[in-house]
Design a protein around this motif. Structure first.
Motif, PDB file in Angstrom:
ATOM      1  N   ASN A   1       0.951  -1.213  -0.046  1.00 50.16           N
ATOM      2  CA  ASN A   1      -0.011  -0.117   0.298  1.00 50.16           C
ATOM      3  C   ASN A   1       1.060   1.507  -0.281  1.00 50.16           C
TER       4      ASN A   1
ATOM      5  N   ARG B   1       1.867   4.841  -0.344  1.00 52.60           N
ATOM      6  CA  ARG B   1       1.310   6.425  -0.880  1.00 52.60           C
ATOM      7  C   ARG B   1       2.200   7.812  -1.230  1.00 52.60           C
TER       8      ARG B   1
ATOM      9  N   ARG C   1      -7.694  12.362  -1.426  1.00 49.52           N
ATOM     10  CA  ARG C   1      -6.702  11.241  -1.704  1.00 49.52           C
ATOM     11  C   ARG C   1      -7.317   9.846  -2.369  1.00 49.52           C
TER      12      ARG C   1
ATOM     13  N   ASN D   1      -7.751   6.178  -4.033  1.00 56.51           N
ATOM     14  CA  ASN D   1      -6.882   4.760  -4.153  1.00 56.51           C
ATOM     15  C   ASN D   1      -6.947   3.872  -5.704  1.00 56.51           C
TER      16      ASN D   1
ATOM     17  N   THR E   1      -1.772  -1.258  -3.925  1.00 51.37           N
ATOM     18  CA  THR E   1      -3.243   0.122  -3.509  1.00 51.37           C
ATOM     19  C   THR E   1      -1.925   1.398  -3.869  1.00 51.37           C
TER      20      THR E   1
ATOM     21  N   SER F   1      -1.851   5.265  -3.252  1.00 51.93           N
ATOM     22  CA  SER F   1      -2.911   6.860  -2.663  1.00 51.93           C
ATOM     23  C   SER F   1      -2.595   7.787  -3.045  1.00 51.93           C
TER      24      SER F   1
END
Length: 825
Positions: free
Chosen positions: A591, A593, A635, A637, A645, A647
């Motif tokens: 995940n 960012r 934000r 996803n 994933t 973001s």
């Protein structure tokens, strides 16, 4: 069209108010007027309590003084006596006031209150300063009066304030929306704007005097902050001699804390000193259940995360006020903050085959172990010169301010990933090692000047200029260990990012009062220049823009304690430099960012109207608000081709936010205070984005609400008990749902050592319910997520006051004006 309707409605409201004020019949009542000042410093006392009693001691009327310390009451003919009180000052009583008819006007003149030399037990409950004070353009929370704040950090104190929420990442929202501008003493500070979501955890609560929530700021304030400004005022006293307080606490889960606030006032110099030291260790946990229906081979992932954060934080602030003469004061101040933490995170990934939309057999299981050592230090220096031009009218003044901030943060991680089970024939002996070094350095230069010229009885003209210049560098390096055991830099995640921001502003503002109507108009112009640079690829992104930000604040005063307010302001929320950096961190390899260098600022038109009623010991507020925002940043996803994933912030089209808020504080009994807040809001967001050939509609229309109820009881044996309950309702987002959230705190305190000391027992999150939950529903990702910062906490605290009464605020000069009305630019 919507904006025009609101402007027309506001104009018609003002016309109707003016018409009413001109056509209202003459009063048939007499008057009682006066002005309250500090006898030692000869300055007005705002928020002093005025209570008017009949000859049989029945409370007839009451309220608080305005910013000039003045009060004005209309009364029917009769015999009265008046009590004038302010916490930590001696009470004054005026007997035998006779109003024979409506022509009688009794002027009590200038009432000089002397500092009290007795304990709080000798002050009546009616004179206690309120935990929340409702001003014309702000709500002021005297946080020390809230027992549950004893031993708290700034983040925990903010989470106790009505309509303010702090999420699992430490981000702050107000009335359900982000984009809050954080200030300390009315200025930017590395303690709250360093870019670290944990910065407010390091700021010790014992240093905080009060918190101001300004939902519709005037032109005097910088235009940044889409939903408003939260201004944290630090403690400072100016009484002669030595005075201060000392605080220590111990808690489980493990946390130890010590703080001191000391002042020493001589004839021409006032020294102030604050220090906070904290060590803590807390456990956090979370899970996520994800489904990737559009992957080449659809699959499910279950993610379990355990985290332990431990470390030290130190805050040191000191300075001096130099009283050059009776009209000129020079203040020099410095602040130093040093934090050292170790954060250990373990994540277990379990991937499952898809069985018609539900998890099937286990595909593989892996783990990721991350040990991060984080250090941060912040140094700040400031000079403030205040020149008063008219000793008889201290509002005619010039403030000049200069500040330098240096913030340096380093995060050094050692990461281990290994396969625990696989159904695909891979080796279980492969272990993957990485190191991550993330360094961030910011230099901030600020200069500003504010001039105030009062005219007539209630008029005021203001002008100011401001320049803020920020330079941020952020080198980020990832190294991986190859098969030969050598460490090799990973170019995919390694980058060196720089950010320069220059903001220059001018403003003009005028205010006056015509009968019962007071109006303030302002116009602010801001020039912004932003430049980002990726060193590795030599990519530059430079943007400049100039904007005007008008403001209007109008109040109709029905009487001294009954008013209706209307306000409008235009705001801007510039993208944070982290949100512009296109590279991602590696705290979770599944995940990621990352930022978006193409982000544009958000612009908001904010309208607000509210009714304030403050009779005697009670206060009531009811209001409505509307915000129209363009370029909404949210934000988003989405899932990459590798099933990761990602973001990333994107600008959506627009958002309409409607709301209604109510606050009440009453004393059902003389030993019991009950206060509450409720906020209902609706948000409509429109927008869409395209990724990997998939267009996603991100429109949402959500209704939600939150409430906070506080009960505080204080008995004659100096024992106090407080309960606070908070609830936030479910909210639909553009990609899913944020689930409901609730928590409760309890506190018990006892004054000792003749009121000089207080022992407090706090239980934070009594129900152990402080969990953040949300769901994502998109074509390529369906997930359920839950996370919690820490578990229920028990804390024992002790405060000792040196040459101080147990009081609430009131120690800073000009009634606590630093960073407020005088310099809240």
């Amino acid at each position: 069209m919507t904006n025009r309707c609101f402007v027309i409605l506001a104009i018609l409201s003002l016309i109707s108010i003016s018409s009413y004020s001109q056509s209202a019949p003459p009063t048939t009542k007499g008057k009682i007027t006066g002005k309250v000042i500090d006898a030692a410093k000869n300055i007005p006392l705002e928020f002093a309590t005025i209570s008017i009693f009949s000859s049989d001691s029945s409370l007839i009327d009451g309220g608080i003084t305005d910013s000039k310390g003045q009060f004005n009451f209309n009364l029917n003919p009769g015999n009265y006596y008046v009590e004038v009180q302010f916490v930590s000052y001696q009470k004054r009583t005026f007997d035998n006031i006779n109003i024979e008819n409506r022509r009688v006007s009794v002027d009590l003149g200038t009432i000089r209150l002397e500092p009290s030399t007795t304990s709080l037990n000798e002050v009546t409950v009616r004179g206690e300063k309120s935990e929340m004070v409702i001003g014309v353009d702000r709500k002021i929370f005297n946080v020390g009066k809230d027992l549950s704040n004893t031993g708290n950090s700034a983040a925990e104190i903010l989470d106790n304030i009505p309509t303010v929420a702090v999420d699992a990442d430490g981000n702050i929202s107000l009335r359900g929306s982000g984009g809050v501008r954080m200030l300390i003493d009315g200025k930017p500070s590395g303690l709250v704007n360093s870019g670290s979501a944990n910065a407010l955890q390091a700021l010790q609560g014992n240093m905080i005097e009060r918190i101001e929530v300004i939902t519709n700021p005037s032109a005097r304030y910088e235009a940044a902050g889409m939903v408003g400004i939260i201004n944290i005022i630090l403690k400072k006293d100016e009484r002669r001699g030595v005075n201060g307080s000392f605080e220590a606490s111990v808690a489980t889960p493990e946390r130890y804390q010590f703080g001191a606030n000391i002042n020493f006032r001589r004839e021409k110099i006032n020294y102030f000193f604050n220090y906070g030291l904290r060590y803590g260790s807390r456990l956090g946990e979370g899970f996520s259940e994800q489904y990737f229906p559009l992957a080449t081979t659809p699959f499910h992932t279950q993610l379990d995360r355990d985290r332990e954060r431990s470390g030290w934080s130190n805050n040191l602030r000191g300075g001096a006020d130099f009283f050059i003469n009776s009209t000129t004061t020079l203040t020099a101040a410095g602040m130093f903050d040093y934090d050292s933490e170790e954060n250990v995170t373990e994540v277990i990934y379990q991937d499952y085959y898809d069985d018609n939309g539900t998890p099937g057999d286990l595909l593989e299981k892996s783990s990721r172990y991350d040990v991060e050592k984080e250090t941060e230090w912040d140094v700040e220096f400031s000079l403030n010169l205040e020149k008063i031009f008219d000793p008889e009218n201290k509002e005619h003044k010039l403030n000049a301010f200069a500040q330098y901030i240096l913030d340096d943060e380093s995060e050094d991680s050692e990461i281990e990933e290994k396969m625990l089970f696989t159904d695909a024939g891979a080796s279980l002996e492969d272990i993957f090692y990485q190191t991550v070094l993330n360094e961030e350095k910011e230099e901030n230069y600020l200069v500003q000047a504010d001039y105030v010229y009062p005219f007539g009885n209630d008029g005021r003209f203001e002008a100011g200029a401001r320049g803020e210049f920020r330079i941020i560098t952020n080198p980020y390096e990832v190294q991986s260990q190859n098969e030969a055991g050598d460490w090799v830099t990973d170019p995919e995640y390694t980058n060196d990012f720089s950010y320069d921001e220059n903001v220059v502003a001018l403003y003009l503002q005028g205010a006056n009062k015509w009968g019962p109507v007071s109006t303030q108009l302002g116009l602010r112009g801001e020039y912004t220049g932003i430049k980002t640079h990726l060193i590795q690829t030599d990519e530059e992104n430079e943007r400049t823009y100039f904007d005007f930000f008008p403001t209007i604040h109008t109040t109709y005063h029905f009487n001294n304690y009954n008013a209706w307010q209307i306000s409008y302001s235009r705001r801007i929320d510039r993208p944070h430099f982290w949100h512009l950096n296109p590279f991602s961190g590696l705290s979770d390899s599944r995940n990621l960012r990352r930022g978006n260098p193409n982000l544009e600022p958000e612009y908001t038109d904010a309208y607000e109207s509210g009714y304030v009623y403050t009779p005697g010991r009670s206060s009531y507020y009811a209001g409505v608000y509307y915000r129209y925002t363009t370029g909404v940043e949210e934000r988003i996803n989405f899932v990459s081709d590798e099933g990761i994933t990602i973001s990333e912030p994107r600008n959506l089209a627009e958002r309409h936010a409607y709301g209604a808020e109510a606050n009440v504080s009453v004393d059902p009994l003389k030993w019991w205070n009950l206060s509450g807040n409720v906020n209902f809001y609706r948000m409509q967001t429109e927008g869409s984005f395209e990724e990997n050939g998939i267009v996603q509609d991100l429109e949402s229309d959500t209704y939600s609400w939150d409430t906070r109820i506080n009960s505080r009881m204080r008995w004659d044996n100096d024992l106090s008990f407080q309960t606070t309950f908070f609830y936030r309702g479910e909210q639909e987002t553009t990609q899913g749902i944020r689930k409901p959230f609730y928590m409760m705190h309890m506190s018990l305190s006892k004054d000792v050592f003749k009121g000089n000391g207080t022992i407090t027992l706090n239980v934070r999150d009594v129900l152990n319910s402080r969990k953040f939950r949300y769901e994502i529903h998109q074509p390529d990702l369906i997930s359920t997520n839950e996370f919690r910062w820490s578990t229920r906490e028990f804390r024992l605290s002790f405060i000792y006051r040196l040459n101080q009464n147990k009081r609430q605020g009131g120690g800073s000069k000009d009634g606590g004006d630093e960073g407020g009305e005088g310099m809240g630019f």
